[in-house]
Design an enzyme around this catalytic site. Structure first.
Site, PDB file in Angstrom:
ATOM      1  N   SER A 110       0.839  -1.179   0.000  1.00 11.09           N
ATOM      2  CA  SER A 110       0.000   0.000   0.000  1.00 11.09           C
ATOM      3  C   SER A 110       0.892   1.254   0.000  1.00 11.09           C
ATOM      4  CB  SER A 110      -0.948  -0.045   1.197  1.00 11.09           C
ATOM      5  OG  SER A 110      -2.048   0.801   1.043  1.00 11.09           O
ATOM      6  N   ASP A 118      -8.472  -5.506  -5.777  1.00 11.67           N
ATOM      7  CA  ASP A 118      -8.097  -4.370  -4.934  1.00 11.67           C
ATOM      8  C   ASP A 118      -8.379  -3.064  -5.667  1.00 11.67           C
ATOM      9  OD1 ASP A 118      -6.930  -2.577  -3.185  1.00 11.67           O
ATOM     10  OD2 ASP A 118      -4.869  -3.139  -3.709  1.00 11.67           O
ATOM     11  N   HIS A 173      -5.983  -6.615  -1.555  1.00 11.51           N
ATOM     12  CA  HIS A 173      -4.961  -5.651  -1.145  1.00 11.51           C
ATOM     13  C   HIS A 173      -3.746  -6.350  -0.520  1.00 11.51           C
ATOM     14  CE1 HIS A 173      -3.846  -1.514  -0.642  1.00 11.51           C
ATOM     15  NE2 HIS A 173      -3.806  -1.552   0.665  1.00 11.51           N
TER      16      HIS A 173
END
Length: 520
Positions: free
Chosen positions: A189, A439, A464
């Site tokens: 991320s 995601d 994710h």
């Protein structure tokens, strides 16, 4: 219509004026309505580490101490977790370095099992470094002082964070007499963005980076602003078109119900809100946050990354939403669906929509300065209410909050992003961009190979940064193979490095009996 939450509902300060048009909140990867477990100091055999602190420079790009006149030291204590050196790490072996995200580093270390699991395979030392202004790594001695004003937050930037990691790595290698140890970066991320950017900015310090679910293209109008919400919407549509349609219809239905006599009281009871709603906006924000999170964590096995969830949670949500037996109203079905996210364990008797007190937050500052990530909702393709991103609105809110001006072009100026294929092919190397297409952040990721050493690994059924999560017995074969591909690429980087310095046989070949646990 309420303000549209751009992923994780970073709240507006109570000092903001009431607006009659939708007022955007700032995109954040992790945030307000995720009831995550408090990080625990885990020291199992798999995740065995020592907590240390490094005296870090507050400002790496100035030679004057207390430039802002705030008092206190021009340094702060940066926390990092150092994997046990008496298990598999070898002198001169690689260092696997995780670039900390916007939160507590212990929690991220517990949710990044991949790094711990493959370290024995390479005799690698594991380091998890905390991002400045998060967790315990607070300048000015405390979170209250660090977050007290725009002046005290001035050094919360991605460039300063990368400089933290670079100086920490250099110091660790020097003090551990490990100058020849190659460093491989990991991050998911925001941390994945940092890992990729650090490989580009400090190639002399790190030899490669695994950037998982890293939306480095979600800036400066590089990708369509409606991409994020379109992906979330498609995640639901692929499970059930009727579920998608029910959600799309629900916003107007709930808004209208809230305007009826005693409507807010009825909605309060239907959705089990702890305190009577004053408006429908807070409720709709809470609901759309759940859908966005579900798009991120639609894992094929049970997980508790953000909340305790079943396997394939969107499928479970849609099962409830499609159940119109016993004359359930649309509001009741919407509640049953979002309850899968917020209360799958059944531990909560009611929900507090104000569970994150109003006040300044580190990511809010970043989203008001350099992390300007346009997100919008297109009614033609999205199940969410329509919303157009506005730089002017963001500028207004950030000026009201911090008296600062946004810099929408700074990230691409600092790290690039436009013409990414051409630029990275000529000037970059040794980066894995991994993405799962479920995601919603994958829309801002690198999804195609750029060169022989800048590789995009794409999992159609991945969520994710699923590849960085701890392995489980329920991992599908595609995930096992996906991780093995990453391991092979990292091994090639290390092999090239050790061959270049002439120590291959003494390091990589000395693996004892460790094979890692990433495959079954």
């Amino acid at each position: 219509m309420s303000s549209l939450h751009l992923l994780s509902l970073l709240f507006l300060l109570s000092s903001f004026p009431v607006l009659t048009t939708p007022s955007p909140t700032y995109p954040q990867f992790l945030g307000r309505f995720s009831h995550r477990k408090k990080p625990t100091q885990t020291n199992s055999n798999a995740y065995s580490y020592e907590t240390r602190y490094y005296t870090q420079q507050l400002d790496h790009f100035s030679f004057i101490g207390d430039t802002l006149g705030l008092g206190g030291d021009s340094h702060f204590q940066q926390r990092y977790l150092l994997g046990s050196t008496d298990k598999w790490a070898r002198p001169g072996g690689p260092i696997f370095f995780y670039c900390g995200n916007e939160g507590d580093i212990v929690w991220f270390s517990e949710n990044t099992g991949f790094v711990w699991e493959i370290a024995p395979r390479f005799n690698a030392l594991v380091v998890f470094a905390e991002h400045r202004y998060y967790g315990e790594s607070m300048p000015y001695g405390s979170k209250e002082a660090a977050y007290s004003s725009a002046k005290s937050l001035a050094h919360l930037t991605s460039a300063q964070a990368l400089a933290d990691y670079a100086t920490l790595i250099v110091d660790l290698k020097r003090n551990m007499s490990s100058q020849d140890s190659p460093v491989v970066l990991f991050g998911g991320s925001y941390a994945g963005m940092l890992a990729a950017w650090m490989r580009l900015k400090y190639p002399h310090i790190v030899i490669g980076a695994l950037a998982s679910s890293a939306p480095i293209l979600q800036f400066d109008d590089i990708v369509p602003a409606d991409t994020f919400y379109n992906i979330v919407s498609n995640d639901f549509k692929r499970e059930s078109e009727s579920c998608f349609n029910s959600i799309k219809k629900s916003w107007d239905v709930l808004e209208a119900e809230g305007k009826d006599q005693n409507g807010l009281l009825k909605l309060t009871k239907t959705f089990r809100i702890c305190h009577t709603l004053n408006n429908t906006g807070d409720l709709l924000d809470w609901i759309d946050s759940a859908y966005s999170y579900l798009g991120m964590v639609d894992y094929p096995y049970p997980s508790d990354f953000l909340m305790p969830l079943p396997a394939n949670p969107i499928k479970e949500v849609c099962r409830h939403m499609d159940d119109d037996s016993d004359g359930k109203t649309l509001a009741e079905r919407i509640y049953a669906g979002v309850n899968v996210y917020y209360n799958y364990t059944g531990n909560y008797t009611c929900f507090d929509l104000d569970d994150d007190p109003h006040g300044m937050n580190g990511w809010q500052w970043q989203a008001c300065t350099e992390m300007i990530m346009p997100l919008a909702s297109n009614p033609e393709s999205s199940m969410f209410p329509p919303y157009d991103f506005s730089f002017a609105d963001r500028e207004y809110e950030c000026h009201m909050t911090y008296n600062v001006s946004i810099r929408p072009h700074w990230i691409t100026t600092e790290f690039g992003g436009h013409n990414i294929s051409t630029v990275l092919k000529k000037f970059g190397s040794n980066i894995i961009f991994s993405n799962g297409l479920l995601d919603p952040w994958s829309g801002g990721g690198v999804l195609q190979n750029i060169s022989e050493s800048i590789i995009a690994l794409v999992a159609p059924l991945g969520a994710h940064h699923i590849d960085l999560r701890p392995s489980t017995d329920e991992d599908p074969d595609w995930l096992v193979n996906f991780r093995e591909a990453e391991i092979n690429i990292i091994e090639s980087w290390l092999s090239d490095y050790y061959h270049a310095i002439g120590t291959f046989s003494s390091v990589l070949s000395d693996r004892s009996d460790h094979t890692g646990t990433s495959s079954r």
